[in-house]
Write a protein that holds these residues in place. Structure first.
Motif, mmCIF file in Angstrom:
data_model
loop_
_atom_site.group_PDB
_atom_site.id
_atom_site.type_symbol
_atom_site.label_atom_id
_atom_site.label_comp_id
_atom_site.label_asym_id
_atom_site.label_seq_id
_atom_site.Cartn_x
_atom_site.Cartn_y
_atom_site.Cartn_z
ATOM 1 N N GLY A 108 0.509 -1.256 0.397
ATOM 2 C CA GLY A 108 0.180 -0.064 0.009
ATOM 3 C C GLY A 108 0.490 1.233 0.181
ATOM 4 N N TYR A 109 2.132 1.611 1.012
ATOM 5 C CA TYR A 109 3.242 2.570 0.897
ATOM 6 C C TYR A 109 3.466 2.279 -0.329
ATOM 7 N N VAL A 110 3.850 1.831 -1.407
ATOM 8 C CA VAL A 110 4.516 1.378 -2.652
ATOM 9 C C VAL A 110 3.327 2.353 -3.633
ATOM 10 N N VAL A 111 2.768 1.734 -3.698
ATOM 11 C CA VAL A 111 1.494 2.223 -4.427
ATOM 12 C C VAL A 111 0.918 3.445 -4.460
ATOM 13 N N SER A 112 1.013 4.679 -3.449
ATOM 14 C CA SER A 112 0.767 5.735 -2.852
ATOM 15 C C SER A 112 1.856 6.361 -2.916
ATOM 16 N N MET A 113 2.974 6.117 -2.985
ATOM 17 C CA MET A 113 4.308 6.287 -3.087
ATOM 18 C C MET A 113 4.106 7.317 -4.989
ATOM 19 N N THR A 114 3.610 5.689 -5.690
ATOM 20 C CA THR A 114 3.491 6.058 -7.560
ATOM 21 C C THR A 114 2.108 6.817 -7.616
ATOM 22 N N ALA A 115 0.778 7.381 -6.909
ATOM 23 C CA ALA A 115 -0.072 8.304 -6.652
ATOM 24 C C ALA A 115 0.319 8.617 -6.637
ATOM 25 N N PHE A 146 13.278 -3.692 -0.946
ATOM 26 C CA PHE A 146 14.026 -2.913 -1.693
ATOM 27 C C PHE A 146 13.455 -3.627 -3.178
ATOM 28 N N THR A 147 14.269 -4.510 -3.105
ATOM 29 C CA THR A 147 14.868 -5.329 -4.497
ATOM 30 C C THR A 147 13.444 -5.935 -4.888
ATOM 31 N N GLN A 148 11.955 -6.136 -3.782
ATOM 32 C CA GLN A 148 11.407 -6.984 -4.760
ATOM 33 C C GLN A 148 10.455 -5.392 -5.300
ATOM 34 N N PRO A 152 9.206 0.059 -9.276
ATOM 35 C CA PRO A 152 9.499 1.610 -8.871
ATOM 36 C C PRO A 152 9.435 2.107 -8.671
ATOM 37 N N PHE A 153 10.657 1.803 -7.274
ATOM 38 C CA PHE A 153 11.040 2.971 -7.127
ATOM 39 C C PHE A 153 12.443 3.639 -7.954
ATOM 40 N N GLU A 154 12.922 2.718 -8.680
ATOM 41 C CA GLU A 154 13.726 3.582 -9.846
ATOM 42 C C GLU A 154 12.876 4.613 -10.546
ATOM 43 N N ALA A 155 11.636 3.691 -10.945
ATOM 44 C CA ALA A 155 10.798 5.120 -11.873
ATOM 45 C C ALA A 155 10.588 6.195 -10.911
ATOM 46 N N LEU A 156 10.582 6.142 -9.473
ATOM 47 C CA LEU A 156 10.028 7.213 -9.421
ATOM 48 C C LEU A 156 11.441 8.409 -9.123
ATOM 49 N N LEU A 157 12.513 7.784 -8.258
ATOM 50 C CA LEU A 157 13.336 8.489 -9.035
ATOM 51 C C LEU A 157 13.790 9.142 -10.404
ATOM 52 N N LEU A 171 14.330 8.121 -0.714
ATOM 53 C CA LEU A 171 14.829 6.468 -1.089
ATOM 54 C C LEU A 171 16.055 6.798 -1.810
ATOM 55 N N GLU A 172 17.079 7.618 -2.018
ATOM 56 C CA GLU A 172 17.832 7.898 -2.786
ATOM 57 C C GLU A 172 18.883 7.357 -1.806
ATOM 58 N N ASP A 173 18.276 6.978 -0.876
ATOM 59 C CA ASP A 173 19.616 7.077 0.605
ATOM 60 C C ASP A 173 19.730 6.007 0.486
ATOM 61 N N TRP A 174 18.096 4.993 0.876
ATOM 62 C CA TRP A 174 17.778 3.849 0.786
ATOM 63 C C TRP A 174 18.538 2.962 -0.457
ATOM 64 N N ARG A 175 18.361 3.438 -1.792
ATOM 65 C CA ARG A 175 18.760 3.297 -2.961
ATOM 66 C C ARG A 175 20.687 2.713 -2.720
ATOM 67 N N ALA A 176 20.893 3.818 -2.194
ATOM 68 C CA ALA A 176 22.865 3.015 -1.676
ATOM 69 C C ALA A 176 22.515 2.656 -1.271
ATOM 70 N N LEU A 177 22.049 2.258 0.260
ATOM 71 C CA LEU A 177 22.525 1.047 0.800
ATOM 72 C C LEU A 177 22.187 -0.536 0.424
#
Length: 392
Positions: A108-115, A146-148, A152-157, A171-177
């Motif tokens: 749900g959180y992922v979809v809410s970010m995309t929306a 993150f992997t799953q 959508p995360f890469e698309a948002l970035l 999200l960029e911090d998380w991606r780096a990790l």
């Protein structure tokens, strides 16, 4: 960009306000059959709009007058209507998060970010930031989170839209990790890519400690704030006797820190960036009390200013040329990020060379970019100001 638990709670309260609860915030004694929240219950039960139902669910969960039974009813209603909108998906996520279903909550959180990224709603940035913070909290409950959701995360970035700079930076911090640290990919090339993607300034210089270790030092002004070049050292503090000086610094990716032992006190960071055209930017300095660009104060916060600690980024317009950043902190280390207004890296040249001249035109402060600032400003006016806020 770490956020204290108290600010997570504040964001939740702000979301309740934004979802339309302000008009009903008159205490938990509001009758279940009367008042604005009852009106919204009736409207949501008759609506096929998932966001209308989602706002109802959020009010039941977060606002005075809401009840657990009605929140459960709202959550069931969300299953019966389209629920991929910003408020609908956020309400599903928050309810499932609180009721022990972390996988559903994460989805749900992922979809809410995309929306939120495509939403014209003025609270989209607050929703995006709230969602990514809760996703970070769910990492221990959902394996490979993150992997799953990397696509959508890469698309948002790549195209943040209206997601908001705080969410993008988190999200960029998380991606780096996940992409570099967990994969154990190391080396200068990878560090350079992380630094570039996160918009981190290079060549940060640190000076200090100033003052004599008292709490009041944070409210005092010291010589490095002046719009003049730094000397190698400054006069000794008359009470403690220590000599503030430019410190030896090591910078690893975004974080620059003194690599020598120092006493407590006030510290200053300095770095420079160059633009080839007039630019609109977000400047974020970790832990800064005050930030100046070319000698002009663009951000200030402190414990004596209630609600100011969430004020993290400065939104400014600068002219073409070279610009000096100075920031005041109480720790001998920090990161400096220079971003576009949407949170992506500004990709400007940065360095720590104090020799070349800087621009003469001062920066121009623009609208406050911090998602909680409008709610904090109302709260400072007292409960009446919040209660009078019209619902969205």
């Amino acid at each position: 960009m770490r956020l204290r638990a108290s600010w997570i709670r504040a964001m939740g309260a702000a979301l309740a306000l934004c979802a339309g609860c302000a008009g009903c915030a008159r205490g938990t004694g509001t009758p279940a059959t009367a008042g604005p929240i009852a009106d919204e219950r009736r409207a949501a039960l008759a609506s096929e709009d998932g966001d209308v139902v989602g706002r109802w669910a959020l009010r039941e969960m977060l606002a005075p007058g809401g009840t657990a039974a009605q929140a459960t009813a709202a959550r069931k209603r969300l299953n019966a209507v389209p629920h991929d909108g910003m408020w609908a998906s956020l309400a599903r996520a928050l309810y499932d998060d609180a009721h022990g279903d972390p996988r559903s909550a994460a989805a749900g959180y992922v979809v809410s970010m995309t929306a939120a990224a495509r939403s014209p709603d003025p609270q989209a940035e607050l929703v995006g930031w709230f969602a990514v913070r809760h996703l970070l909290a769910l990492r221990g409950s959902v394996a490979d989170l993150f992997t799953q959701n990397r696509a959508p995360f890469e698309a948002l970035l790549a195209q943040p839209g209206r997601l908001g700079w705080r969410a993008v930076a988190e999200l960029e911090d998380w991606r780096a990790l996940e992409v570099y640290d967990k994969a154990e990919r190391t080396g200068d090339a990878f560090d350079e890519e992380v630094t570039r993607r996160m918009g981190c300034a290079k060549g940060i210089r640190i000076a200090g400690p100033f003052g004599h270790g008292a709490a009041q030092d944070a409210a005092r002004s010291f010589a490095p704030e002046a719009a003049t070049p730094w000397p190698a050292a400054w006069p000794a503090d008359p009470i403690r006797g220590n000599v503030p000086r430019q410190l030896s610094v090591t910078q690893k990716r975004c974080i620059a820190a003194a690599d020598e032992q120092v006493e407590e006190g006030v510290f200053y960071l300095e770095t420079f960036f160059t633009t080839t055209s007039d630019r609109e930017l977000i400047l974020a300095v970790q832990g800064a009390l005050t930030v100046w660009i070319d000698g002009t104060e663009v951000l200030t916060r402190g414990l004596e200013d209630w609600g100011s600690w969430q004020r993290f980024g400065a939104h400014v317009a600068v002219r073409e040329g070279r610009h000096r950043i100075v920031a005041k902190t109480v720790t001998p280390g920090a990161s400096v990020r220079v971003l576009n207004p949407n949170g992506t890296a500004a990709e400007l040249d940065t360095d720590g060379d104090p020799g070349p001249p800087t621009a003469l035109a001062p920066p121009h402060a623009l609208s406050d970019p911090n998602p909680l600032e409008s709610v904090v400003a109302l709260a400072k006016q007292g409960p009446g100001a919040l209660a009078g806020t019209p619902p969205i």
